[in-house]
Design a protein around this motif. Sequence first.
Motif, PDB file in Angstrom:
ATOM      1  N   ASP A  91      26.747  16.483 -33.289  1.00 22.31           N
ATOM      2  CA  ASP A  91      27.468  15.787 -34.352  1.00 22.31           C
ATOM      3  C   ASP A  91      28.638  14.987 -33.757  1.00 22.31           C
ATOM      4  OD1 ASP A  91      29.392  17.624 -33.703  1.00 22.31           O
ATOM      5  OD2 ASP A  91      29.588  18.489 -35.709  1.00 22.31           O
ATOM      6  N   ALA A  92      29.580  14.621 -34.570  1.00 17.77           N
ATOM      7  CA  ALA A  92      30.666  13.752 -34.120  1.00 17.77           C
ATOM      8  C   ALA A  92      31.715  14.476 -33.279  1.00 17.77           C
ATOM      9  CB  ALA A  92      31.341  13.108 -35.339  1.00 17.77           C
ATOM     10  N   SER A  93      31.599  15.782 -33.124  1.00 17.50           N
ATOM     11  CA  SER A  93      32.636  16.503 -32.371  1.00 17.50           C
ATOM     12  C   SER A  93      32.668  16.074 -30.910  1.00 17.50           C
ATOM     13  CB  SER A  93      32.439  18.015 -32.492  1.00 17.50           C
ATOM     14  OG  SER A  93      31.135  18.402 -32.173  1.00 17.50           O
ATOM     15  N   THR A  94      31.531  15.689 -30.346  1.00 22.49           N
ATOM     16  CA  THR A  94      31.520  15.211 -28.958  1.00 22.49           C
ATOM     17  C   THR A  94      32.406  13.961 -28.830  1.00 22.49           C
ATOM     18  OG1 THR A  94      29.313  16.065 -28.508  1.00 22.49           O
ATOM     19  CG2 THR A  94      30.080  14.263 -27.121  1.00 22.49           C
ATOM     20  N   ALA A  95      32.232  13.037 -29.736  1.00 24.48           N
ATOM     21  CA  ALA A  95      33.030  11.797 -29.682  1.00 24.48           C
ATOM     22  C   ALA A  95      34.508  12.083 -29.915  1.00 24.48           C
ATOM     23  CB  ALA A  95      32.504  10.817 -30.733  1.00 24.48           C
ATOM     24  N   ILE A  96      34.816  13.006 -30.802  1.00 30.92           N
ATOM     25  CA  ILE A  96      36.222  13.357 -31.057  1.00 30.92           C
ATOM     26  C   ILE A  96      36.857  13.914 -29.783  1.00 30.92           C
ATOM     27  CG2 ILE A  96      37.745  14.917 -32.347  1.00 30.92           C
ATOM     28  CD1 ILE A  96      35.683  14.775 -34.667  1.00 30.92           C
ATOM     29  N   ALA A  97      36.148  14.838 -29.123  1.00 26.68           N
ATOM     30  CA  ALA A  97      36.689  15.450 -27.902  1.00 26.68           C
ATOM     31  C   ALA A  97      36.853  14.416 -26.796  1.00 26.68           C
ATOM     32  CB  ALA A  97      35.770  16.577 -27.445  1.00 26.68           C
ATOM     33  N   GLN A  98      35.866  13.561 -26.629  1.00 26.29           N
ATOM     34  CA  GLN A  98      35.936  12.536 -25.577  1.00 26.29           C
ATOM     35  C   GLN A  98      37.073  11.545 -25.852  1.00 26.29           C
ATOM     36  OE1 GLN A  98      31.872  11.101 -25.690  1.00 26.29           O
ATOM     37  NE2 GLN A  98      31.232  12.478 -24.037  1.00 26.29           N
ATOM     38  N   ARG A  99      37.326  11.281 -27.113  1.00 27.22           N
ATOM     39  CA  ARG A  99      38.425  10.364 -27.456  1.00 27.22           C
ATOM     40  C   ARG A  99      39.777  10.938 -27.027  1.00 27.22           C
ATOM     41  NH1 ARG A  99      38.011  10.133 -32.901  1.00 27.22           N
ATOM     42  NH2 ARG A  99      39.838  11.434 -33.295  1.00 27.22           N
ATOM     43  N   TYR A 100      39.973  12.235 -27.262  1.00 27.29           N
ATOM     44  CA  TYR A 100      41.230  12.862 -26.832  1.00 27.29           C
ATOM     45  C   TYR A 100      41.345  12.856 -25.303  1.00 27.29           C
ATOM     46  CZ  TYR A 100      42.949  14.599 -31.318  1.00 27.29           C
ATOM     47  OH  TYR A 100      43.487  14.692 -32.585  1.00 27.29           O
ATOM     48  N   ALA A 101      40.213  13.130 -24.617  1.00 27.31           N
ATOM     49  CA  ALA A 101      40.240  13.152 -23.145  1.00 27.31           C
ATOM     50  C   ALA A 101      40.555  11.775 -22.589  1.00 27.31           C
ATOM     51  CB  ALA A 101      38.900  13.644 -22.621  1.00 27.31           C
ATOM     52  N   THR A 102      40.073  10.739 -23.246  1.00 21.75           N
ATOM     53  CA  THR A 102      40.344   9.364 -22.801  1.00 21.75           C
ATOM     54  C   THR A 102      41.790   8.961 -23.098  1.00 21.75           C
ATOM     55  OG1 THR A 102      38.040   8.746 -23.196  1.00 21.75           O
ATOM     56  CG2 THR A 102      39.652   6.952 -23.087  1.00 21.75           C
ATOM     57  N   GLN A 103      42.274   9.377 -24.246  1.00 19.40           N
ATOM     58  CA  GLN A 103      43.622   8.980 -24.681  1.00 19.40           C
ATOM     59  C   GLN A 103      44.722   9.744 -23.934  1.00 19.40           C
ATOM     60  OE1 GLN A 103      44.008   9.100 -28.927  1.00 19.40           O
ATOM     61  NE2 GLN A 103      46.115   8.316 -28.923  1.00 19.40           N
ATOM     62  N   TYR A 104      44.419  11.004 -23.556  1.00 19.64           N
ATOM     63  CA  TYR A 104      45.430  11.841 -22.887  1.00 19.64           C
ATOM     64  C   TYR A 104      44.859  12.431 -21.596  1.00 19.64           C
ATOM     65  CZ  TYR A 104      47.371  11.643 -27.625  1.00 19.64           C
ATOM     66  OH  TYR A 104      47.847  11.216 -28.843  1.00 19.64           O
ATOM     67  N   PRO A 105      44.505  11.590 -20.623  1.00 18.82           N
ATOM     68  CA  PRO A 105      43.831  12.093 -19.413  1.00 18.82           C
ATOM     69  C   PRO A 105      44.698  13.042 -18.596  1.00 18.82           C
ATOM     70  CG  PRO A 105      44.534   9.810 -19.133  1.00 18.82           C
ATOM     71  CD  PRO A 105      44.732  10.135 -20.584  1.00 18.82           C
ATOM     72  N   GLU A 106      45.999  12.968 -18.736  1.00 17.52           N
ATOM     73  CA  GLU A 106      46.883  13.866 -17.975  1.00 17.52           C
ATOM     74  C   GLU A 106      46.962  15.246 -18.609  1.00 17.52           C
ATOM     75  OE1 GLU A 106      49.329  12.284 -21.261  1.00 17.52           O
ATOM     76  OE2 GLU A 106      47.759  11.500 -19.960  1.00 17.52           O
ATOM     77  N   LYS A 107      46.503  15.384 -19.856  1.00 12.30           N
ATOM     78  CA  LYS A 107      46.608  16.667 -20.557  1.00 12.30           C
ATOM     79  C   LYS A 107      45.241  17.250 -20.972  1.00 12.30           C
ATOM     80  CE  LYS A 107      50.161  18.147 -22.074  1.00 12.30           C
ATOM     81  NZ  LYS A 107      51.086  19.184 -21.525  1.00 12.30           N
ATOM     82  N   VAL A 108      44.264  16.383 -21.226  1.00  8.91           N
ATOM     83  CA  VAL A 108      43.013  16.846 -21.840  1.00  8.91           C
ATOM     84  C   VAL A 108      41.821  16.459 -20.964  1.00  8.91           C
ATOM     85  CG1 VAL A 108      41.531  16.745 -23.885  1.00  8.91           C
ATOM     86  CG2 VAL A 108      44.033  16.556 -24.136  1.00  8.91           C
ATOM     87  N   ARG A 109      40.905  17.431 -20.778  1.00  9.82           N
ATOM     88  CA  ARG A 109      39.671  17.156 -20.047  1.00  9.82           C
ATOM     89  C   ARG A 109      38.466  17.545 -20.906  1.00  9.82           C
ATOM     90  NH1 ARG A 109      39.834  20.301 -14.713  1.00  9.82           N
ATOM     91  NH2 ARG A 109      41.642  21.417 -15.581  1.00  9.82           N
TER      92      ARG A 109
END
Length: 338
Positions: free
Chosen positions: A46-64
């Motif tokens: 579902d859309a949770s993959t895209a949500i998680a990847q968006r956070y990882a892209t937006q905050y690469p120093e904090k989120v993987r």
Amino acid sequence: MSSKPLVSGIIIFLNAEKFIQEAIESVFAQTYDRWELLLVDDGSTDASTAIAQRYATQYPEKVRYLEHDNHQNCGMSASRNLGISNAKGKYIAFLDADDIWLPPKLERQVAILNSQPEAAMVYGSTQMWYSWTGKPKDVQRDRKRKLGVQPDTLVQPPQLLALFLQGEDAETPATCGVLIRRETIKDIGGFVETFRGLHEDQAFFAKLCLKAPVFVESGCWDRYRQHPDSSCYVAVKTGEFHFSQMNSAQLTFLNWLEKYLSEQGVKDTEVWESLQQALWPYRQPILYRLYQMKIFYLLYWVKTLLKLIAPAPVHLWLKANTKRANSKIVNIVRQWSW
């Protein structure tokens, strides 16, 4: 460089588009700022993959963002282990995608582990969260998980494991309620990957509480959402699990634990007696059912006798308290069937 220890937050998720953003935002809302967040995708469609990847892209120093090879679904234990193997923090905290942390969670629990060098883990009384629906009737259903020991105490092993097996006053920690030293998780071998879903947390906490001291705190810094799409409630629908009756998932866990204790050479009498008590309904099902019938029949005959000989006010009292009494009986039976 900050002197504050790094905390690795690990969120595993599978088709969690409904709640995952709220879980992630609860990490960003922490008053403790020295953290990293690992989002482990267990094969979502579902859309949770895209949500998680968006956070990882937006905050690469904090989120993987992490996933299994070929975006496979490998289960909760394997997903937690994937997060642990990629974690860099001194401490690790788990958060399922449908739960949330309250803002002081990391700050309070990091302070405890820093001041309790002997403790491998700290946990508090997680809120069983029904009121997230916003419905007034669900507010009354909220409760805190039972600790079973004096709060703000360092508990030596294996006391907690025995209490969890007895199931009377102590509930296993919720995964969202703990903060653990990463070296301890490594020492006990992480999560048991044969448990893909149910009881994966109980197997892990059994291993940890068998080997290491745990600090049980009085605070409540997390909310464990109760909803019909959670793994527990889905398992109830399929007949694999039940909150108060014998079930195949619990038997699998108890059999695994018996084998594990033997392999580890555990001699503690209280742990073994507690385990045998938990296994008794499964190994002596006929005796167990007779035991249940005995209780209900005894109460039936007492109630009938009182109706015959007791005055009217007692009849009214009995009528008013029957429901409460039945609830207590169910709790007694539940202790035996934990």
